[in-house]
Design a protein around this motif. Sequence first.
Motif, PDB file in Angstrom:
ATOM      1  N   ILE A 112      63.622  92.427  45.684  1.00 17.27           N
ATOM      2  CA  ILE A 112      62.846  92.223  44.453  1.00 17.27           C
ATOM      3  C   ILE A 112      62.970  93.483  43.616  1.00 17.27           C
ATOM      4  N   ILE A 113      63.130  93.295  42.306  1.00 17.88           N
ATOM      5  CA  ILE A 113      63.235  94.408  41.377  1.00 17.88           C
ATOM      6  C   ILE A 113      61.933  94.539  40.591  1.00 17.88           C
ATOM      7  N   TYR A 114      61.457  95.777  40.437  1.00 21.03           N
ATOM      8  CA  TYR A 114      60.221  96.042  39.712  1.00 21.03           C
ATOM      9  C   TYR A 114      60.509  96.386  38.245  1.00 21.03           C
ATOM     10  N   PHE A 115      59.664  95.843  37.363  1.00 18.78           N
ATOM     11  CA  PHE A 115      59.687  96.165  35.943  1.00 18.78           C
ATOM     12  C   PHE A 115      58.266  96.442  35.464  1.00 18.78           C
ATOM     13  N   ILE A 116      58.151  97.272  34.427  1.00 21.14           N
ATOM     14  CA  ILE A 116      56.845  97.472  33.783  1.00 21.14           C
ATOM     15  C   ILE A 116      56.402  96.176  33.119  1.00 21.14           C
ATOM     16  N   TRP A 117      57.322  95.548  32.373  1.00 25.38           N
ATOM     17  CA  TRP A 117      56.954  94.351  31.628  1.00 25.38           C
ATOM     18  C   TRP A 117      56.604  93.173  32.533  1.00 25.38           C
ATOM     19  N   ALA A 118      57.000  93.240  33.789  1.00 26.48           N
ATOM     20  CA  ALA A 118      56.610  92.207  34.759  1.00 26.48           C
ATOM     21  C   ALA A 118      55.293  92.552  35.439  1.00 26.48           C
ATOM     22  N   ASN A 120      54.522  94.997  37.378  1.00 25.68           N
ATOM     23  CA  ASN A 120      54.654  95.403  38.779  1.00 25.68           C
ATOM     24  C   ASN A 120      54.182  96.828  39.026  1.00 25.68           C
ATOM     25  N   THR A 121      54.079  97.637  37.972  1.00 25.12           N
ATOM     26  CA  THR A 121      53.916  99.081  38.168  1.00 25.12           C
ATOM     27  C   THR A 121      52.725  99.628  37.375  1.00 25.12           C
ATOM     28  N   ARG A 122      51.523  99.251  37.790  1.00 24.00           N
ATOM     29  CA  ARG A 122      50.321  99.734  37.111  1.00 24.00           C
ATOM     30  C   ARG A 122      49.975 101.170  37.510  1.00 24.00           C
ATOM     31  N   ASP A 123      49.886 101.421  38.808  1.00 21.14           N
ATOM     32  CA  ASP A 123      49.526 102.735  39.311  1.00 21.14           C
ATOM     33  C   ASP A 123      50.075 102.861  40.728  1.00 21.14           C
ATOM     34  N   PRO A 124      50.163 104.089  41.257  1.00 19.68           N
ATOM     35  CA  PRO A 124      50.841 104.284  42.547  1.00 19.68           C
ATOM     36  C   PRO A 124      50.256 103.486  43.706  1.00 19.68           C
ATOM     37  N   HIS A 125      48.926 103.460  43.857  1.00 22.68           N
ATOM     38  CA  HIS A 125      48.357 102.700  44.979  1.00 22.68           C
ATOM     39  C   HIS A 125      48.668 101.211  44.842  1.00 22.68           C
ATOM     40  N   GLN A 126      48.591 100.705  43.622  1.00 23.28           N
ATOM     41  CA  GLN A 126      48.894  99.288  43.397  1.00 23.28           C
ATOM     42  C   GLN A 126      50.347  98.989  43.742  1.00 23.28           C
ATOM     43  N   ILE A 127      51.256  99.883  43.334  1.00 31.95           N
ATOM     44  CA  ILE A 127      52.680  99.668  43.636  1.00 31.95           C
ATOM     45  C   ILE A 127      52.905  99.646  45.142  1.00 31.95           C
ATOM     46  N   ALA A 128      52.284 100.585  45.841  1.00 38.60           N
ATOM     47  CA  ALA A 128      52.428 100.623  47.300  1.00 38.60           C
ATOM     48  C   ALA A 128      51.885  99.349  47.937  1.00 38.60           C
ATOM     49  N   ASP A 129      50.746  98.875  47.450  1.00 38.56           N
ATOM     50  CA  ASP A 129      50.164  97.643  47.995  1.00 38.56           C
ATOM     51  C   ASP A 129      51.059  96.440  47.706  1.00 38.56           C
ATOM     52  N   LEU A 130      51.638  96.399  46.502  1.00 39.47           N
ATOM     53  CA  LEU A 130      52.572  95.319  46.171  1.00 39.47           C
ATOM     54  C   LEU A 130      53.779  95.359  47.110  1.00 39.47           C
ATOM     55  N   SER A 131      54.304  96.538  47.334  1.00 40.39           N
ATOM     56  CA  SER A 131      55.456  96.667  48.241  1.00 40.39           C
ATOM     57  C   SER A 131      55.101  96.195  49.650  1.00 40.39           C
ATOM     58  N   ALA A 159      62.726 104.551  32.603  1.00 36.92           N
ATOM     59  CA  ALA A 159      61.916 104.755  33.806  1.00 36.92           C
ATOM     60  C   ALA A 159      60.931 103.605  33.904  1.00 36.92           C
ATOM     61  N   ARG A 160      60.768 103.068  35.097  1.00 39.99           N
ATOM     62  CA  ARG A 160      59.872 101.921  35.313  1.00 39.99           C
ATOM     63  C   ARG A 160      58.551 102.327  35.944  1.00 39.99           C
ATOM     64  N   VAL A 161      58.496 103.530  36.515  1.00 42.06           N
ATOM     65  CA  VAL A 161      57.268 104.031  37.137  1.00 42.06           C
ATOM     66  C   VAL A 161      56.830 105.253  36.345  1.00 42.06           C
ATOM     67  N   GLY A 162      55.637 105.174  35.743  1.00 42.13           N
ATOM     68  CA  GLY A 162      55.167 106.257  34.888  1.00 42.13           C
ATOM     69  C   GLY A 162      54.144 107.145  35.568  1.00 42.13           C
ATOM     70  N   LYS A 163      53.472 107.920  34.755  1.00 45.73           N
ATOM     71  CA  LYS A 163      52.458 108.827  35.270  1.00 45.73           C
ATOM     72  C   LYS A 163      51.428 108.051  36.080  1.00 45.73           C
ATOM     73  N   PRO A 164      50.922 108.699  37.151  1.00 52.04           N
ATOM     74  CA  PRO A 164      51.035 110.112  37.521  1.00 52.04           C
ATOM     75  C   PRO A 164      52.295 110.479  38.287  1.00 52.04           C
ATOM     76  N   ALA A 165      53.271 109.574  38.402  1.00 52.26           N
ATOM     77  CA  ALA A 165      54.539 109.956  39.024  1.00 52.26           C
ATOM     78  C   ALA A 165      55.191 111.059  38.195  1.00 52.26           C
ATOM     79  N   THR A 166      56.031 111.838  38.824  1.00 57.20           N
ATOM     80  CA  THR A 166      56.731 112.911  38.124  1.00 57.20           C
ATOM     81  C   THR A 166      57.823 112.320  37.253  1.00 57.20           C
ATOM     82  N   LEU A 167      57.814 112.653  35.959  1.00 56.05           N
ATOM     83  CA  LEU A 167      58.864 112.219  35.040  1.00 56.05           C
ATOM     84  C   LEU A 167      59.788 113.393  34.795  1.00 56.05           C
ATOM     85  N   LEU A 168      61.056 113.182  34.991  1.00 57.37           N
ATOM     86  CA  LEU A 168      62.059 114.238  34.983  1.00 57.37           C
ATOM     87  C   LEU A 168      63.042 114.070  33.829  1.00 57.37           C
TER      88      LEU A 168
END
Length: 618
Positions: A112-118, A120-131, A159-168
């Motif tokens: 499965i591929i994650y997208f913001i517009w889908a 899938n990527t609200r916040d880190p804990h949510q992403i981990a729970d979805l995974s 980038a599909r995963v935003g803050k608080p993740a590190t953006l480089l």
Amino acid sequence: MHDRSLPRHASSTASRHVSRRTLLAATTAGAAATVATASPALARPSQHDRLRHLKRLISRMSLEEKVGQLFVMRVYGHSATGPDQADVELNLAEIGVRSAAELIAKYHVGGIIYFIWAHNTRDPHQIADLSNGIQRAGLAQPTPVPLLISTDQEHGIVARVGKPATLLPGAMALGAGGSRSDARTAARIAGAELAALGILQNYAPVADVNINPANPVIGVRSFGADPGAVAGLVAAQVRGYQSAGIAATCKHFPGHGDTTVDSHTGIPVITHTREEWERTDAPPFRAAIAAGIDSIMTAHIQFPALDASNDPATLSRPILTGILREELGYDGVVVTDALNMQGVRDKYGDHRVPVLALAAGVDQLLNPPNLAVAWNGVLSAVKSGEISVARIEESILRILRLKEKLGLFREPFVSHRGVDRTVGARPHLAAADRIAEGTTTLLVNQDRLLPLSRRGQRSLLVVGADPASPTGTTGPPTAVLAKALTELGFSASALPTGTAPTAAKIDEAVAAASGKDAVIVGTYNVSATSSQRTLVARLVATGVPVIAVAIRNPYDIARLGGVGAALATYSWTDVELRAAARVIAGRAGPEGRLPVPVQRADDPTRVLYETGYGLSYD
């Protein structure tokens, strides 16, 4: 050497125990269970034993399960089992299921591929729970198999995963920095944070050599225009991502850097000869393969010198099997670019595209527009004998080998604890700022306008473009840059004027410039007819010093005259804009060097600034 601050698998001891119990319960006679329940002495079975286990697992799959393993699909929702009602409706309309769990149960997809517009990527804990929910659904299938979760986390403008993740910094910024060590560090940080979220396949780095300034789809996503430099940075990032325990994916084979057509909306044609391909496009892919790249993504481009049929490379056996597999010796996973892009859909129907891709040598079929049509198309082709069972099993084995390498059969789950200690960690954020400082490029500095003095040039106006914010940008570029300068001791106000400023907005900016010590203009892909040129010319005419900051492609300076200073940042994310502010203020020196040449606007055959050009404060 493994950096302990960048863990390969970011999950707690408790979560590891849970994952093994779950695997044991789900795969009592399967290959995954064999690995999960082995005694300490057999915890790492031989390569031969692992291969035998994976083949045994494939033999127990139904034909429908085998076909499903080939697909990587989008799905709407923040939860695998309980998405919001709006996402349920989108899933039903586009896929015919309500949730990720139903998608897996019905089609047995391998990824499965994650997208913001889908959503899938609200916040880190949510992403981990979805995974974790996706992995539980995978293990609940008749033949339990963990899923490979992927995303496009190139950094910079994609980038599909935003803050608080590190953006480089993105690829071209890293190309301007020129440091393979920084490129590897950036990838290791990005990879560690993705792994903590359960995302173990990243569609990065971009291996395209961007030699066409008019390229509408690659541009700053490329490391630059020099094949050797790009190859070195690609290899560094491959090693960085994969040292963090995720699969890197270089793209877009056989090379998407010289086109004026966006393959999302049309079919680009690359007119390079075979010799030009060997010299320009091939080196980064060769370097990635030599670095042990786990997966390679195809391009939806026609390349007549490599395949006279003019089939898109994604559907070309001469390109994918003849060149990539046989000539370059690559035996890893080949994934298509998204199959809902127009570049691969124009010539054949959606039911034929995945069949032809498999026949060409593809392993993973990414995001078809209609999964039912694509899945049934492959199923019918296998049942009719057009594609042999042995052919799809060859791809499934590559996919399962990658899943096994990434530890998914041993440890498919992640934990909140792992997220908290990894995602957006202070050392990662500090590294991002340090790396970004080495990328800002100074192209013009008349009369040593920069760095600005906080004593004599305190009052600043920041105007300019306000493109849609890439993930990780906290506001319009003008506001982000003004805030960063204010924090450095200046009095900076922001006035967004847009990518196509109107006459009224230009008049407002000119009036606001009165009495300022300097005006900073953020420019965005300035064309010959862009009203951004008028904005800059009117501001220059006020006599107030003007500093132009190209916030995307670095070619803007060729169309701007009279500016006192010009910088290139290669993206408008916070990390790059903060670095530009520090350079403007003299808190950091401009260390970046152009990774692409900038041609003259009046004569594109002549170069205004060569690759490698960049001024310093020394």
